[in-house]
Each structure stands twice: as structure tokens, then as C-alpha cells.
Write an enzyme that holds these catalytic residues in place. Structure first.
Site, mmCIF file in Angstrom:
data_model
loop_
_atom_site.group_PDB
_atom_site.id
_atom_site.type_symbol
_atom_site.label_atom_id
_atom_site.label_comp_id
_atom_site.label_asym_id
_atom_site.label_seq_id
_atom_site.Cartn_x
_atom_site.Cartn_y
_atom_site.Cartn_z
ATOM 1 N N LYS A 98 -8.412 3.655 2.099
ATOM 2 C CA LYS A 98 -7.711 4.812 1.806
ATOM 3 C C LYS A 98 -7.750 5.264 0.312
ATOM 4 O O LYS A 98 -7.751 6.451 -0.053
ATOM 5 C CB LYS A 98 -6.144 4.670 2.091
ATOM 6 C CG LYS A 98 -5.979 4.811 3.691
ATOM 7 C CD LYS A 98 -4.587 4.129 4.112
ATOM 8 C CE LYS A 98 -4.258 2.782 4.021
ATOM 9 N NZ LYS A 98 -4.992 1.950 4.876
ATOM 10 N N ASN B 230 -15.237 27.423 -24.099
ATOM 11 C CA ASN B 230 -16.008 26.452 -23.338
ATOM 12 C C ASN B 230 -15.780 26.697 -21.842
ATOM 13 O O ASN B 230 -14.654 26.952 -21.401
ATOM 14 C CB ASN B 230 -15.298 24.965 -23.660
ATOM 15 C CG ASN B 230 -15.642 24.829 -25.236
ATOM 16 O OD1 ASN B 230 -16.645 25.312 -25.778
ATOM 17 N ND2 ASN B 230 -14.683 24.207 -25.891
ATOM 18 N N GLN C 221 -7.521 -2.012 3.908
ATOM 19 C CA GLN C 221 -6.188 -1.342 3.207
ATOM 20 C C GLN C 221 -6.851 -0.387 2.100
ATOM 21 O O GLN C 221 -6.384 0.404 1.943
ATOM 22 C CB GLN C 221 -5.186 -2.223 2.798
ATOM 23 C CG GLN C 221 -3.967 -1.574 1.962
ATOM 24 C CD GLN C 221 -2.816 -2.543 2.075
ATOM 25 O OE1 GLN C 221 -2.302 -3.102 3.121
ATOM 26 N NE2 GLN C 221 -2.596 -2.887 0.699
ATOM 27 N N ASN D 265 -2.470 -2.247 13.347
ATOM 28 C CA ASN D 265 -4.071 -1.919 13.079
ATOM 29 C C ASN D 265 -4.549 -0.924 13.636
ATOM 30 O O ASN D 265 -5.213 -0.064 13.286
ATOM 31 C CB ASN D 265 -4.977 -3.200 13.576
ATOM 32 C CG ASN D 265 -4.456 -4.718 12.752
ATOM 33 O OD1 ASN D 265 -3.802 -4.321 11.688
ATOM 34 N ND2 ASN D 265 -4.812 -5.823 13.207
ATOM 35 N N THR E 71 -38.282 27.106 -11.747
ATOM 36 C CA THR E 71 -38.556 25.889 -11.056
ATOM 37 C C THR E 71 -38.771 25.082 -12.266
ATOM 38 O O THR E 71 -39.327 25.433 -13.341
ATOM 39 C CB THR E 71 -39.791 25.926 -10.165
ATOM 40 O OG1 THR E 71 -40.979 26.128 -10.939
ATOM 41 C CG2 THR E 71 -39.829 26.621 -9.008
ATOM 42 N N HIS E 72 -38.451 23.881 -12.075
ATOM 43 C CA HIS E 72 -38.499 22.979 -13.551
ATOM 44 C C HIS E 72 -37.706 23.736 -14.637
ATOM 45 O O HIS E 72 -37.981 23.421 -15.840
ATOM 46 C CB HIS E 72 -40.020 23.044 -13.981
ATOM 47 C CG HIS E 72 -41.060 22.638 -12.763
ATOM 48 N ND1 HIS E 72 -41.143 21.087 -12.386
ATOM 49 C CD2 HIS E 72 -41.606 23.279 -11.757
ATOM 50 C CE1 HIS E 72 -41.890 21.107 -11.574
ATOM 51 N NE2 HIS E 72 -42.378 22.305 -11.166
ATOM 52 N N SER F 180 0.899 -1.265 0.078
ATOM 53 C CA SER F 180 0.171 0.013 0.034
ATOM 54 C C SER F 180 0.870 1.285 -0.033
ATOM 55 O O SER F 180 0.392 2.274 0.302
ATOM 56 C CB SER F 180 -1.125 0.075 1.323
ATOM 57 O OG SER F 180 -0.262 -0.208 2.462
ATOM 58 N N SER G 50 -12.024 25.807 -28.541
ATOM 59 C CA SER G 50 -11.960 24.554 -29.273
ATOM 60 C C SER G 50 -10.782 24.341 -30.227
ATOM 61 O O SER G 50 -10.311 25.701 -30.845
ATOM 62 C CB SER G 50 -13.295 24.522 -29.962
ATOM 63 O OG SER G 50 -13.189 23.678 -31.292
ATOM 64 N N LYS H 17 -15.172 29.012 -30.300
ATOM 65 C CA LYS H 17 -15.864 28.529 -29.200
ATOM 66 C C LYS H 17 -15.107 29.171 -27.873
ATOM 67 O O LYS H 17 -13.745 29.453 -27.831
ATOM 68 C CB LYS H 17 -15.405 27.090 -29.233
ATOM 69 C CG LYS H 17 -16.329 26.238 -29.917
ATOM 70 C CD LYS H 17 -17.873 26.362 -29.500
ATOM 71 C CE LYS H 17 -18.270 25.563 -28.408
ATOM 72 N NZ LYS H 17 -18.207 24.133 -28.528
ATOM 73 N N TYR I 15 -9.631 -6.060 12.566
ATOM 74 C CA TYR I 15 -9.237 -5.896 11.455
ATOM 75 C C TYR I 15 -9.193 -6.851 10.256
ATOM 76 O O TYR I 15 -9.018 -8.097 10.565
ATOM 77 C CB TYR I 15 -7.826 -5.497 11.773
ATOM 78 C CG TYR I 15 -6.891 -5.009 10.344
ATOM 79 C CD1 TYR I 15 -7.022 -3.635 9.915
ATOM 80 C CD2 TYR I 15 -6.296 -5.925 9.608
ATOM 81 C CE1 TYR I 15 -6.429 -3.583 8.781
ATOM 82 C CE2 TYR I 15 -5.529 -5.613 8.508
ATOM 83 C CZ TYR I 15 -5.815 -4.270 8.217
ATOM 84 O OH TYR I 15 -4.991 -4.005 6.980
ATOM 85 N N GLU J 288 -17.529 22.503 -16.106
ATOM 86 C CA GLU J 288 -17.815 21.171 -16.705
ATOM 87 C C GLU J 288 -17.193 20.076 -15.921
ATOM 88 O O GLU J 288 -17.684 19.213 -15.579
ATOM 89 C CB GLU J 288 -17.659 21.031 -18.374
ATOM 90 C CG GLU J 288 -18.583 21.715 -18.765
ATOM 91 C CD GLU J 288 -18.220 21.643 -20.570
ATOM 92 O OE1 GLU J 288 -18.490 20.986 -21.385
ATOM 93 O OE2 GLU J 288 -16.777 22.307 -20.731
HETATM 94 N N1 ARG Z 1 -1.361 -1.083 5.084
HETATM 95 C C1 ARG Z 1 -2.344 -1.867 6.110
HETATM 96 C C2 ARG Z 1 -3.558 -1.028 5.843
HETATM 97 O O1 ARG Z 1 -3.494 -0.053 5.264
HETATM 98 C C3 ARG Z 1 -1.902 -1.704 7.685
HETATM 99 C C4 ARG Z 1 -2.253 -2.481 8.408
HETATM 100 C C5 ARG Z 1 -1.976 -3.962 7.982
HETATM 101 N N2 ARG Z 1 -2.267 -4.645 9.235
HETATM 102 C C6 ARG Z 1 -1.937 -6.166 9.328
HETATM 103 N N3 ARG Z 1 -2.359 -6.804 9.949
HETATM 104 N N4 ARG Z 1 -1.437 -6.618 7.971
HETATM 105 O O2 ARG Z 1 -4.671 -1.564 6.188
#
Ligand code: ARG
Length: 477
Positions: free
Chosen positions: A325, A285, A322, A110, A155-156, A23, A277, A283, A317, A290
Site C-alpha cells: 500500500k 522559476n 502489507q 487476507n 529531433t535531438h 499499518s 528567487s 528570477k 498471503y 520542475e
Molecule cells: N494489515 C494487513 C495488510 O495490510 C492486513 C492483513 C493481515 N493479515 C494477516 N494474516 N496478518 O496486509
């Protein structure tokens, strides 16, 4: 390279598994938060006697050096080190040996990753709040200059009743204010410390979770280790807050794209925020609005992405987490990029007074004002509605406006009508007649402007840096 968790393994990890499970390619941005969390953790370990003060000093100095390497872009990333947590820890061990090996005492990745994400989200909330305030300031900042401009309200997407232009600007301020309040509320649930929940069950070591919570600006430690190490509710909630911001941004964009068209002709956008354009020389734009509208899809997609990620997970966990994110970073990045551009577009746009005024008396924007005139003279509302409806039909057939009708023609429709009816006919008169609280007429709008100016300290719009402060920010204006 031997893994931090390599003790029970007799085979090296397949490099394809390393590539599949890493990650670091997306969590490296958590470095400042990870370092802040580790410093607090080291301070706590020393305070409860699990490490010495000298060791704490070495760990903190080592973490500061690593922070500097990140800031200068000198830190080296390796797929086999998996994630940001392992990168920082192994770098610390390389520098400090056994002292570095003590940092992870009473902690797991974790609770560490949950802490990092919460610090990241808290920081993002504060940044987005400040950007929303900038957008509000841009809208409020143009209210005085636009106070004499009357716009059709729809409206509409059909012409309905007229309002003063600032009524539109302040409608956006209200929406963004609710967005800010939602973020502030979400922040309360973000700001509970996971640190010390360890892997899932806590620890037999005498750690002080209240101390780390306090050092990191959290309000308190989370009460249940199983819950907090599996909890990503706050992330789904954060992404939902961003998604509503995206809804507001996207419908603002849609409106201004329409207003920028030849068909509407209400708006001129600054050259710096439009593009041409490659084939059609005439043009211009509205690419920025947009793309605000287009990019909002990515923000909104983060909510279903997270809910689907979470819905099948047993406690506590699971590695699936992972992926959280990717959804949240994307949503926050896109939101920030849209909000950073918006103030200049809003402040730089010009209403096309002539074009707006030239067609302002089309579409019977004064019909409701005429009906309300009748109501004031004792005509029941439904009857007034009917009478004006018929007058509108007559005007439509004869290509006239309500204000073009003679007093005789009007009195034929209803005897309650007098000479003074002409003071409500015509769009400008109709808007002047609006007096109710929160309406689009002059006094109510001036009252709104006053309130917004009080609420927001009007200041020059300056581009913001990408601060990564990990201390709690203020929710002030
Ligand atoms: N890179 C992991 C994550 O983003 C970190 C936690 C990893 N924990 C584990 N028990 N392998 O969730």
C-alpha cells in the site's frame, strides 16, 4: 487490550512489535472501502442464513455509524489495533457485542485487504481517468487560439521541421489517451472480487461469493482462492500505468521548462504558477513543471518497489504484502496532485508569438520542404537530400537562408528548380506544405482538432473533490 487473535497466546505483544507491525498509520484511508466490503459481506451472510436479517440490519447500521465517525474525523486510532480492518471490527464489537463478533464469518483479513485495495484502485483509476480527460480538454481548449502559430519541431533537440502549435498540444492528448486506455484495461483485472477467498483456501461455510462480487460492482469472483489472496499483479500494473503517465508528465515538464527559458523564450507561464528567487530579484522559476518532473521519480519508483516486494513470496498471503500500500498510495497521490495542477498551467500559459516568429527562419526548418519539392520534380530522394545539404552548407557559410538564394543560385544546384520554389521556402511555407495524414500542417491539424473536440466534451475545468465512491465508475469521457 486482548487481540482478536489472542486465543492461543500467553504473552502480550511487545509494544515495539506493535509499532513495527502496524499499518493503521497508512491504511486508515481504506476505511470507506473496508466498510463497503463489510456491508456487502453482512448482506451475503444474511442471504445464505449464516446470520439473521435482524443481525444484518444491526451490522449495517453499526457500520454506517462508524463511517460517519470517519467522515467527521472522530474515529480514534490505536497502534495496538494494527490495521484498519481490526479498528473497524473492534469498534463494531464494542457497539454490538456478539452480533459484531459474527461479521468476520467466512472471511479473513487476507481476502478483506485484497478487496479493500481493489476497491481503492478502482476508485483511483476512475478519478485519474477523469483528471486525464481534464488535461486533454485543457490542451484541446487552446488549439483554436494557437492555430496560426508555427513552432519549430525538434529531433535531438535540433531544429528539424516546423509544425503548427496545436500539433504539439494534440501529441500530448494522444499520449494521455493511451494512458487512459491502459488504465481502462488494467481496471478489468482489478475488478475481480477476492472476497470469500478467506485466508487462502476458501471456507467450509456456505458463502455466496457471486453475491458479494455483484454487490461491490465486481464483474465476478476470482476463481482461485490461493491465487487471489496472494495476487498483487493488479497493483504493479496500476503503478506501471501511473509510471507511464509520469513519463508523459515529466517530458512535458522538461519541454516547457526549456520553452520558458530565456534561451528559447517560447512560453510565458502564469504568475500564479511560477515563483521568484530569494536572492536574485529578476528570477521567475518554473517550479510547477520542475516539481512535476521531480515528483515523477516517486511514481516510477513504485513499480520496482512492488516487483521487489513480490518476487520472493511463496503462496499465499505473507505479511510483506502489507507494504504494497505504501508504494501504491504514494504513486497514486503524486499522480493525482500533478494532474490536478496541470490543466490550469496548460490553459494559462501563453506562447510568445513575437519571439517565436523572430527566430522561426533560423535553423533551416524549410530544408526538407525544398528536398520534397525536388522529389516532386522527379529528382531521386537521395540526390535531393545531397543537393539541399550542399545549399544549406553554402547558406551557413554565407549567413543566409534558403529563401535568400536567387533563382540562378538555386538552378545552379539543380535545373529542376523553378520560380515556384519560393512557395515552399521559408518556415511558414514549409509548414503549409505539410499535407499527409497526421502531419503538422493546417488541414491535417484542423482534422485532428475536429476529432478531439468530438471525443472530449469540452467543459470548464473545475477542481475535483476527493470522492471515494466505491461503485464502479464509467470510463466515459
Ligand atoms: N494489515 C494487513 C495488510 O495490510 C492486513 C492483513 C493481515 N493479515 C494477516 N494474516 N496478518 O496486509
Amino acid at each position: 487490550m486482548s487481540k482478536a487473535w489472542g486465543g492461543r497466546f500467553s504473552q502480550a505483544t511487545d509494544p515495539r512489535v506493535e509499532a513495527f507491525t502496524e499499518s493503521i498509520s497508512f491504511d486508515a484511508r481504506l476505511a470507506p472501502f473496508d466498510i463497503a466490503g463489510s456491508k456487502a459481506h453482512a448482506t451475503m451472510l444474511a442471504s445464505v442464513g449464516l446470520i439473521s436479517d435482524a443481525e444484518r440490519g444491526q451490522l449495517i447500521a453499526g457500520l454506517d455509524v462508524i463511517a460517519g465517525e470517519f467522515e467527521r474525523g472522530e474515529f480514534e486510532f490505536k497502534t495496538e489495533l494494527e490495521d484498519i480492518h481490526m479498528h473497524i471490527e473492534s469498534q463494531l464489537i464494542a457497539r454490538l457485542g456478539d452480533v459484531g463478533r459474527k461479521l468476520h464469518t467466512g472471511r479473513s483479513r487476507n481476502d478483506q485487504v485484497a478487496t479493500d485495495i481493489k476497491l481503492y484502485v478502482r476508485d483511483a483509476i476512475d478519478r485519474i481517468d477523469a483528471l486525464l480527460a481534464d488535461v486533454q480538454r485543457a490542451f484541446v481548449g487552446r488549439c483554436d487560439a494557437d492555430l496560426d502559430i508555427v513552432l519549430p519541431g525538434y529531433t535531438h533537440l535540433q531544429r528539424a521541421m516546423p509544425v503548427l502549435a496545436p500539433h504539439y498540444w494534440l501529441a500530448y492528448c494522444e499520449k494521455f489517451q493511451r494512458d487512459r486506455e491502459r488504465l481502462a484495461d488494467c481496471r478489468k483485472r482489478v475488478n475481480i472480487s477476492p472476497l470469500g477467498a478467506a485466508a487462502l483456501a476458501g471456507t467450509s461455510l456456505p458463502i455466496d461469493r457471486h453475491l458479494t462480487a455483484k454487490l461491490l460492482g465486481f464483474t465476478e469472483p476470482a476463481a482461485n482462492s490461493l491465487d487471489v489472496s496472494s495476487d498483487r499483479d493488479f497493483l504493479a500494473e496500476f503503478c506501471f500505468c501511473l509510471s507511464l503517465i509520469a513519463v508523459h508528465l515529466s517530458s512535458w515538464a522538461e519541454e516547457w521548462i526549456l520553452w520558458f527559458s530565456t534561451e528559447f523564450g517560447f512560453l510565458r507561464l502564469p504568475d500564479a504558477y511560477t515563483t521568484g528567487s530569494s536572492i536574485m530579484p529578476q528570477k521567475r522559476n518554473p517550479d510547477v513543471p520542475e516539481l512535476v518532473r521531480g515528483k515523477s521519480a516517486r511514481i516510477m519508483a513504485s513499480v520496482p518497489q512492488l516487483l521487489i516486494l513480490l518476487k520472493g513470496l511463496p503462496m499465499a498471503y505473507n505479511r510483506d504484502l502489507q507494504e504494497d500500500k505504501l508504494a501504491a498510495f504514494n504513486a497514486a497521490d503524486v499522480t493525482i496532485s500533478c494532474l490536478e495542477l496541470l490543466p490550469n498551467v496548460v490553459a494559462g500559459a501563453e506562447l510568445n508569438r513575437e519571439k517565436i516568429a523572430a527566430r522561426l527562419d533560423d535553423g533551416f526548418l524549410d530544408a526538407t520542404a525544398l528536398m520534397e519539392y525536388l522529389i516532386k520534380r522527379g529528382v531521386p530522394m537521395r540526390s535531393g537530400h545531397e543537393i539541399v545539404g550542399k545549399l544549406v552548407a553554402k547558406c551557413e557559410a554565407e549567413k543566409r537562408r534558403l529563401g535568400d538564394l536567387s533563382l540562378d543560385e538555386l538552378r545552379e544546384a539543380d535545373g529542376a528548380i523553378d520560380e515556384d520554389v519560393y512557395s515552399v521556402l521559408g518556415t511558414n511555407n514549409a509548414v503549409a506544405a505539410l499535407v499527409s495524414y497526421g502531419s503538422g500542417g493546417k488541414e491535417p491539424v484542423e482534422e485532428q482538432i475536429r476529432r478531439w473536440k468530438e471525443r472530449l466534451v469540452l467543459k470548464r475545468i473545475a477542481p475535483r473533490g476527493n470522492g471515494t465512491s466505491t461503485t464502479s465508475g464509467s470510463q466515459g469521457e
